[in-house]
Design an enzyme around this catalytic site. Structure first.
Site, PDB file in Angstrom:
ATOM      1  N   THR A  52      26.479  39.729  35.985  1.00 28.77           N
ATOM      2  CA  THR A  52      25.877  38.379  35.784  1.00 28.77           C
ATOM      3  C   THR A  52      25.055  37.993  34.480  1.00 28.77           C
ATOM      4  O   THR A  52      24.539  36.933  34.240  1.00 28.77           O
ATOM      5  CB  THR A  52      24.974  37.740  36.990  1.00 28.77           C
ATOM      6  OG1 THR A  52      23.883  38.803  37.100  1.00 28.77           O
ATOM      7  CG2 THR A  52      25.716  37.258  38.173  1.00 28.77           C
ATOM      8  N   HIS A 102      48.017  28.500  57.290  1.00 23.17           N
ATOM      9  CA  HIS A 102      46.976  28.119  56.854  1.00 23.17           C
ATOM     10  C   HIS A 102      46.749  26.712  56.118  1.00 23.17           C
ATOM     11  O   HIS A 102      45.664  26.054  56.228  1.00 23.17           O
ATOM     12  CB  HIS A 102      46.739  29.267  55.770  1.00 23.17           C
ATOM     13  CG  HIS A 102      46.378  30.559  56.144  1.00 23.17           C
ATOM     14  ND1 HIS A 102      45.368  30.840  57.182  1.00 23.17           N
ATOM     15  CD2 HIS A 102      46.896  31.828  56.179  1.00 23.17           C
ATOM     16  CE1 HIS A 102      45.195  32.189  57.468  1.00 23.17           C
ATOM     17  NE2 HIS A 102      46.140  32.837  56.642  1.00 23.17           N
ATOM     18  N   HIS A 122      53.411  31.966  57.911  1.00 20.25           N
ATOM     19  CA  HIS A 122      51.934  32.339  57.967  1.00 20.25           C
ATOM     20  C   HIS A 122      51.063  31.628  56.978  1.00 20.25           C
ATOM     21  O   HIS A 122      50.068  30.882  57.265  1.00 20.25           O
ATOM     22  CB  HIS A 122      51.820  33.655  57.568  1.00 20.25           C
ATOM     23  CG  HIS A 122      50.239  34.467  57.780  1.00 20.25           C
ATOM     24  ND1 HIS A 122      49.732  35.061  58.669  1.00 20.25           N
ATOM     25  CD2 HIS A 122      49.256  34.287  56.785  1.00 20.25           C
ATOM     26  CE1 HIS A 122      48.544  35.279  58.610  1.00 20.25           C
ATOM     27  NE2 HIS A 122      48.171  34.898  57.459  1.00 20.25           N
ATOM     28  N   GLU A 123      51.487  31.654  55.545  1.00 21.62           N
ATOM     29  CA  GLU A 123      50.593  30.700  54.795  1.00 21.62           C
ATOM     30  C   GLU A 123      50.710  29.329  54.695  1.00 21.62           C
ATOM     31  O   GLU A 123      49.817  28.533  54.692  1.00 21.62           O
ATOM     32  CB  GLU A 123      51.205  31.189  53.333  1.00 21.62           C
ATOM     33  CG  GLU A 123      51.141  32.645  52.933  1.00 21.62           C
ATOM     34  CD  GLU A 123      49.528  33.367  53.193  1.00 21.62           C
ATOM     35  OE1 GLU A 123      48.773  32.453  52.871  1.00 21.62           O
ATOM     36  OE2 GLU A 123      49.451  34.530  53.368  1.00 21.62           O
ATOM     37  N   PRO A 139      22.904  39.954  40.979  1.00 22.30           N
ATOM     38  CA  PRO A 139      24.351  40.595  41.302  1.00 22.30           C
ATOM     39  C   PRO A 139      24.880  41.182  40.141  1.00 22.30           C
ATOM     40  O   PRO A 139      24.597  40.899  38.955  1.00 22.30           O
ATOM     41  CB  PRO A 139      25.183  39.564  41.915  1.00 22.30           C
ATOM     42  CG  PRO A 139      24.475  38.481  41.976  1.00 22.30           C
ATOM     43  CD  PRO A 139      23.267  38.288  41.367  1.00 22.30           C
ATOM     44  N   LYS A 153      22.454  40.299  33.269  1.00 26.27           N
ATOM     45  CA  LYS A 153      21.115  40.872  33.033  1.00 26.27           C
ATOM     46  C   LYS A 153      21.109  41.649  31.867  1.00 26.27           C
ATOM     47  O   LYS A 153      20.121  41.618  30.940  1.00 26.27           O
ATOM     48  CB  LYS A 153      20.738  41.580  34.367  1.00 26.27           C
ATOM     49  CG  LYS A 153      20.786  40.930  35.583  1.00 26.27           C
ATOM     50  CD  LYS A 153      20.458  41.818  36.891  1.00 26.27           C
ATOM     51  CE  LYS A 153      21.323  42.901  36.912  1.00 26.27           C
ATOM     52  NZ  LYS A 153      22.747  42.541  37.334  1.00 26.27           N
ATOM     53  N   THR A 154      21.924  42.698  31.494  1.00 25.67           N
ATOM     54  CA  THR A 154      21.732  43.465  30.254  1.00 25.67           C
ATOM     55  C   THR A 154      21.889  42.614  29.254  1.00 25.67           C
ATOM     56  O   THR A 154      21.183  42.673  27.896  1.00 25.67           O
ATOM     57  CB  THR A 154      23.001  44.559  30.504  1.00 25.67           C
ATOM     58  OG1 THR A 154      22.854  45.165  31.627  1.00 25.67           O
ATOM     59  CG2 THR A 154      22.958  45.762  29.345  1.00 25.67           C
TER      60      THR A 154
END
Ligand code: ADP
Ligand code: MG
Ligand code: ZN
Length: 623
Positions: A215, A436, A432-433, A212, A217-218
């Site tokens: 991460t 949760h 609401h929170e 992805p 790669k370069t």
């Protein structure tokens, strides 16, 4: 290195103008006067004869109507003398010819015929030359403006990006141990190719780094060059695909030519999917890309890997690559560069914190636990953001507080302090929170609450509950997914119970719950009704997946129905849980309303006070 090449490119254009100017000057001053039509001067026949007698004539032309005399001083005067031959007197003619013979003057070849060539030159050749010159100048300046050279196909090397040494080492890349292990062999090969060729071992010409975005790669490719102490040639796939057909292929040719000259070295092709896209399933064919790809394939086959050129390429979409690229002898080695796990994240944070002044008690473990799914680039960003915040706060060192804030900023967007929320809205968000959070704590397979906040963010969220993973999870059970969906419905359920009305605030919850439920059926085979069957094809492995349904119209409708059944069941569970703990819900929501932020510990503490006997799912170390 690049600058030098730029200069080289400019010299020919400059020289070209000078050459063109010189040609024009030569034409003007030397060739034209000579070829110019000479003047004709009418004289009488007696004058004509007198000139011959006085030895002034060089040559004479006799035709049916005229005598033409070319004088000896023709070169300077540029004048012909002409007299009529109207009476065509035979006697006159014979006596004239005798005279000419006497004087030894040639009279059998035409004199003025050269004017035909002058005409041809002036009418045809000169305009053609000038037009050509103009076209060339135009093309030159045009190609210069576009950054490439139309006239210099295959010679354009200015854009290839070469580094003598990258300055990156494996120690700069945290985690990714497996990828590093795979690359160690390549480094060894670059350092002493003889060891391998002596035995007759062929090293892979190319390795493909897959993973992805962000991460590393370069970074890894650069680190390989750094560890092997070889030059690093890099080019991005999108740079190959240019405006002019043929440019991409020329670039590939140049890249490999330079690389072979500089062997041992590493050639890195970033985002190779831009050129390496599979040729057979694209609707619109792209000639340019195809040519470039073919050139790349040809070059990879053509060069001798024993010279010590290793090609690395990176992509986050390996599934779109042309099969020809993945054949043995090309990019046959795949190195997976995945998102870091808990330990990897801690290591990456440490790498980037090396140059940042930190309080001795900052805990990277906590940061890593709060950032599952973050890439190396995200984590680097978090460290930098925390340092910026420390400066803003006038601190000497970064403390845990800045780190926590940075996580929130990176994950949820900058705090939006001046956003005005009405009192009623704030109360709804608090409920609401809390909904949760309560559901999270009362289920058994969920990730414990780390933080609850109702401070709006620029990203659009009005509040959220942050979770911490107890430990890294690779597999999810059906039970866990169902509980996850129940948590997502908890916000809306809370609004429903308390206000008996619903708001738009749950749209993101709904979206995520729907996706999970649908995936249970279509991808994970977790629905009894639809069984162990894949109903949905994934189009991309690494980017945000796009999916195509892989089933009949009627099945499709059935899946929709079943998705709704699953979510409704979860919603009912959430409503039951919250109704059972209505008192706690009210109390905690009102505390949250006042304080706007609650840490995981504070939340558990409150919960404990209100309901001492209940089992609460909590993180280790929380009160
Ligand atoms: P990719 O090419 O995979 O998209 P990059 O190599 O460009 O990602 O990574 C972007 C930045 O993220 C790097 O410059 C580096 O600072 C940081 N980074 C990513 N992965 C790591 C890692 N494993 N260790 C240290 N830094 C990393
Ligand atoms: Mg990259
Ligand atoms: Zn919500």
């Amino acid at each position: 290195m690049n600058e030098k090449k730029d200069n080289k490119k400019k010299i020919p254009i400059f020289a070209y103008y000078i050459i063109l100017l010189a040609i024009v000057l030569i034409i003007c001053y030397t060739m034209l006067p000579k070829l110019m039509e000479p003047e004709e001067k009418e004289i009488s026949f007696s004058e004509f004869v007198t000139m011959i007698k006085n030895d002034e004539a060089d040559e004479v032309e006799v035709n049916s109507t005229q005598y033409i005399l070319k004088p000896k001083d023709f070169d300077t005067s540029n004048i012909y003398y002409v007299t009529g031959n109207i009476n065509n007197d035979f006697h006159e003619s014979t006596s004239l010819l005798t005279l000419l013979d006497e004087k030894g003057i040639k009279y059998d070849s035409p004199i003025v015929s050269s004017s035909v060539w002058t005409d041809i030159f002036l009418v045809y050749i000169l305009p053609t030359l000038l037009t050509l010159g103009l076209i060339i100048i135009l093309m030159r300046s045009m190609s210069k403006r576009m950054g490439g050279g139309v006239m210099s196909f295959g010679k354009n090397t200015a854009k290839i990006y070469a580094e003598k040494s990258t300055g990156k080492l494996f120690s700069d890349v945290a985690g990714q141990d497996e990828a590093k292990q795979n690359l160690v062999e390549i480094i060894d090969f670059l350092n002493n190719p003889g060891k391998y060729t002596a035995i007759g071992a062929k090293l892979p010409k190319g390795a493909l780094l897959v993973g992805p975005p962000g991460t590393g790669k370069t970074l890894l490719a650069k680190a390989v060059a750094g560890e092997a102490k070889v030059p690093f040639f890099s080019l991005s796939g999108s740079e190959f695909v240019e405006m002019f057909v043929g440019m991409g292929a020329a670039r590939v040719r140049d890249l490999f030519k330079q690389a072979v000259e500089n062997a041992p070295c590493i050639v890195f092709i970033d985002e190779i999917d831009a050129i390496g896209k599979s040729r057979d399933n694209s609707i619109s064919s792209n000639d340019e890309r195809e040519q470039t790809l073919n050139q790349l394939l040809a070059e990879m086959d053509g060069f001798d890997s024993s010279k010590g050129v290793v090609i690395l390429a990176a992509t986050n979409r390996p599934e779109v690559l042309d099969k020809a690229l993945l054949r043995p002898g090309r990019f046959d080695r795949r190195i997976i560069v995945d998102l870091p796990d808990q330990k990897g994240r801690v290591d990456i944070l440490k790498v980037h914190a090396r140059d940042v002044l930190m309080e001795p008690d900052v805990d990277f473990e906590v940061v890593a636990r709060a950032t599952p799914g973050a890439s190396g680039a995200d984590l680097e960003n978090i460290i930098n953001e925390s340092a910026l915040r420390a400066v803003r706060a006038g601190k000497q060192r970064v403390s845990q507080q800045e780190l926590d804030e940075a996580i929130e900023v990176i994950i949820a967007g900058e705090e939006k302090k001046n956003r005005v929320m009405s009192d009623e809205e704030k109360r709804i968000v608090a409920y609401h929170e809390t909904g949760h959070a309560l559901v999270t704590s009362l289920l058994t397979h969920t990730e414990p609450v780390h933080k609850i906040t109702i401070i709006p963010r620029t990203s659009g969220t009005l509040g959220y509950v942050m979770h911490v993973a107890k430990k890294e999870k690779v597999l999810l059970t059906k039970k866990e997914i169902l509980e996850e969906i129940t948590i997502l419905t908890g916000g809306r359920a809370s609004e429903q119970i308390v206000f008996d009305s619903v708001t738009t605030g749950a749209s993101n919850d709904i979206e995520r719950a729907t996706e999970m439920a649908r995936n249970m059926i279509t991808t994970y085979g977790m629905s009894d009704k639809f069984g162990f069957v894949n109903w949905q094809k994934k189009n991309s492995l690494y980017l945000t997946d796009t999916k195509t349904m892989n089933c009949a119209e009627s099945t499709f409708a059935g899946i929709d129905e079943e998705t709704k059944v699953i979510i409704s069941g979860c919603y009912a569970d959430a409503v039951n849980i919250l109704k059972e703990h209505r008192n706690t819900l009210d109390k905690i929501a009102s505390v949250l309303y006042d304080r706007e932020n609650l840490t995981g510990e504070e939340f558990i503490e409150l919960f404990r006070e209100l309901e001492p006997d209940v089992t609460i799912n909590r993180a280790e170390g929380d009160a």
